[in-house]
Design a protein around this motif. Structure first.
Motif, PDB file in Angstrom:
ATOM      1  N   GLN A   9      10.160  23.840  -1.556  1.00 19.05           N
ATOM      2  CA  GLN A   9      10.219  22.377  -1.571  1.00 19.05           C
ATOM      3  C   GLN A   9       8.825  21.818  -1.831  1.00 19.05           C
ATOM      4  O   GLN A   9       7.816  22.510  -1.664  1.00 19.05           O
ATOM      5  N   ILE A  10       8.808  20.565  -2.256  1.00 17.19           N
ATOM      6  CA  ILE A  10       7.542  19.856  -2.472  1.00 17.19           C
ATOM      7  C   ILE A  10       7.514  18.675  -1.514  1.00 17.19           C
ATOM      8  O   ILE A  10       8.338  17.756  -1.610  1.00 17.19           O
ATOM      9  N   ASP A  11       6.569  18.742  -0.567  1.00 22.51           N
ATOM     10  CA  ASP A  11       6.432  17.681   0.444  1.00 22.51           C
ATOM     11  C   ASP A  11       5.160  16.883   0.176  1.00 22.51           C
ATOM     12  O   ASP A  11       4.101  17.478  -0.074  1.00 22.51           O
ATOM     13  N   ASN A  12       5.254  15.592   0.224  1.00 23.80           N
ATOM     14  CA  ASN A  12       4.017  14.810   0.207  1.00 23.80           C
ATOM     15  C   ASN A  12       4.290  13.395   0.689  1.00 23.80           C
ATOM     16  O   ASN A  12       5.444  12.939   0.744  1.00 23.80           O
ATOM     17  N   THR A  13       3.220  12.680   1.032  1.00 19.40           N
ATOM     18  CA  THR A  13       3.311  11.330   1.602  1.00 19.40           C
ATOM     19  C   THR A  13       2.395  10.390   0.828  1.00 19.40           C
ATOM     20  O   THR A  13       1.221  10.707   0.601  1.00 19.40           O
ATOM     21  N   ALA A  14       2.933   9.249   0.410  1.00 17.17           N
ATOM     22  CA  ALA A  14       2.146   8.221  -0.285  1.00 17.17           C
ATOM     23  C   ALA A  14       1.848   7.072   0.683  1.00 17.17           C
ATOM     24  O   ALA A  14       2.559   6.873   1.678  1.00 17.17           O
ATOM     25  N   THR A  15       0.776   6.316   0.366  1.00 17.86           N
ATOM     26  CA  THR A  15       0.323   5.220   1.242  1.00 17.86           C
ATOM     27  C   THR A  15       0.045   3.970   0.402  1.00 17.86           C
ATOM     28  O   THR A  15      -0.491   4.069  -0.709  1.00 17.86           O
ATOM     29  N   VAL A  16       0.431   2.837   0.927  1.00 16.06           N
ATOM     30  CA  VAL A  16       0.045   1.574   0.313  1.00 16.06           C
ATOM     31  C   VAL A  16      -0.891   0.847   1.278  1.00 16.06           C
ATOM     32  O   VAL A  16      -0.627   0.794   2.486  1.00 16.06           O
ATOM     33  N   ASP A  17      -1.989   0.309   0.739  1.00 16.87           N
ATOM     34  CA  ASP A  17      -2.972  -0.459   1.537  1.00 16.87           C
ATOM     35  C   ASP A  17      -3.136  -1.856   0.924  1.00 16.87           C
ATOM     36  O   ASP A  17      -3.106  -2.008  -0.315  1.00 16.87           O
ATOM     37  N   ALA A  18      -3.340  -2.861   1.793  1.00 16.79           N
ATOM     38  CA  ALA A  18      -3.553  -4.242   1.335  1.00 16.79           C
ATOM     39  C   ALA A  18      -4.327  -4.999   2.418  1.00 16.79           C
ATOM     40  O   ALA A  18      -4.573  -4.470   3.519  1.00 16.79           O
ATOM     41  N   ASP A  19      -4.749  -6.251   2.081  1.00 18.34           N
ATOM     42  CA  ASP A  19      -5.463  -7.126   3.034  1.00 18.34           C
ATOM     43  C   ASP A  19      -4.659  -8.418   3.186  1.00 18.34           C
ATOM     44  O   ASP A  19      -4.186  -8.989   2.185  1.00 18.34           O
ATOM     45  N   ASP A  20      -4.517  -8.886   4.468  1.00 16.35           N
ATOM     46  CA  ASP A  20      -3.864 -10.182   4.673  1.00 16.35           C
ATOM     47  C   ASP A  20      -4.892 -11.287   4.428  1.00 16.35           C
ATOM     48  O   ASP A  20      -6.066 -11.010   4.158  1.00 16.35           O
ATOM     49  N   PRO A  21      -4.468 -12.551   4.482  1.00 11.40           N
ATOM     50  CA  PRO A  21      -5.430 -13.658   4.193  1.00 11.40           C
ATOM     51  C   PRO A  21      -6.631 -13.652   5.104  1.00 11.40           C
ATOM     52  O   PRO A  21      -7.681 -14.212   4.757  1.00 11.40           O
ATOM     53  N   GLY A  22      -6.542 -13.043   6.283  1.00  7.94           N
ATOM     54  CA  GLY A  22      -7.691 -12.997   7.179  1.00  7.94           C
ATOM     55  C   GLY A  22      -8.548 -11.771   6.966  1.00  7.94           C
ATOM     56  O   GLY A  22      -9.501 -11.536   7.712  1.00  7.94           O
TER      57      GLY A  22
END
Length: 333
Positions: A61-74
């Motif tokens: 099997q191929i296991d992996n994890t992706a991540t999304v990053d962002a900034d709120d208005p503050g």
């Protein structure tokens, strides 16, 4: 792979970026581009390609994890992760081929015979899709030399790779008596999950058989021989019988018989009914007293027979006759 990051909050998010640490993954292509701003309910969709490796197949099997990053208005960080598992089919398999590679003592006929030195070859090929560990070839043939392998026994084989071993063997009399050399070799290995994977292959080497026995009957001595050396009435003759196994297989139940009336019982070494290996002989003696009928005939004629059986139970025999002249002196006064 597809990555979809959706702003499911109620504020606009800046610097939206998706990352995936999977080794070998191509650069992500995103719309809108990485670093964009997403209003509530808006999404960023990215794609990337990946080539499946042998390591992946071995893992199943191929296991992996992706991540999304962002900034709120503050300016505070906002993120999320998602993982994906892609199953990879595994077919562990190994094939063994055993063969007679050469005969160092091969004669002009190409036949295998006693004391020939044979070289066997063993080729174990990983014909599955996963890497196999602890690959070892064994062969229980008594008298077979230790196997020499490339790569060494216990190595790992990637798919399509092979281990080649060789070993020598000297042909025995038991092999010739059997008419062939039979045996089975085995290859054992472990798949990535530690489960056993194996195969067997047998090889039969024919050994030609030439069963044969030769009998020689002769007048060994005359205990009452006179000065003339002639055989005469009442002389005690000793006949000798020699049966020699002149074939290449052992012969069983070897027995010499002679139907001559008046002949004593045969005394044999080894005893009648014995087994003779190739080249071995049975020697028998018997006594006979010359009769008036022998003198009247002028000679003593008769035929002895040797009987035996080859390893397959088939009869093997021979005969030999012997003529002894008697010194007849007809006269009347």
């Amino acid at each position: 792979y597809q990555f979809v990051a959706t702003n499911d909050g109620d504020v606009t998010l800046d610097n939206v970026t998706i990352t995936d640490p999977l080794a070998g993954l191509s650069a992500l292509v995103c719309a809108p581009p990485a670093g964009a701003t997403l209003a509530p309910t808006q999404s960023m969709t990215c794609t990337a390609t990946y080539s499946v490796t042998q390591v992946d197949v071995d893992a199943g099997q191929i296991d992996n994890t992706a991540t999304v990053d962002a900034d709120d208005p503050g300016g505070n960080p906002v993120d999320d992760t998602d993982d994906n598992t892609a199953n990879v089919a595994q077919t562990p398999s190994i094939a063994l081929a055993k063969s007679l590679f050469s005969n160092a003592d091969e004669d002009a006929s190409g036949d295998v015979s006693l004391n020939d030195t044979l070289t066997y070859q063993f080729v174990a090929t990983n014909d599955g899709t996963v890497t196999l560990d602890n690959v070892t070839i064994t062969d229980p043939l008594a008298g077979l030399a230790a196997l020499t392998c490339v790569p060494a026994a216990g190595s790992s084989l990637a798919p399509a790779a092979a281990m080649t071993c060789s070993a020598t063997y000297t042909v025995t009399q038991a092999d010739v008596d059997a008419g062939q050399i039979d045996n089975t070799a085995t290859v054992d290995a472990d798949d990535p999950g530690g489960n056993p994977v194996g195969d067997t292959d047998d090889e039969t080497v024919p050994v030609p058989q030439t069963p044969s026995i030769d009998l020689i009957k002769s007048l060994f001595s005359n205990a009452d021989e006179d000065a003339s050396g002639d055989v005469s009435l009442n002389d005690t003759l000793t006949y000798q019988f020699v049966a020699t196994n002149d074939g290449n297989v052992s012969l069983d139940s070897v027995t010499i018989t002679d139907p001559m009336p008046g002949l004593s019982a045969l005394t044999c070494i080894p005893a009648a009914g014995a087994t003779l290996a190739p080249g071995a002989a049975m020697t028998c003696n018997a006594l006979y007293s010359v009769t008036q009928a022998d003198v009247d005939a002028g000679q003593i004629d008769n035929t002895a027979t040797v009987a035996s059986t080859d390893p397959g139970g088939n009869p093997v025999g021979d005969t030999d006759d012997e003529t002894v002249l008697t010194g007849a002196t007809p006269s009347i006064t």
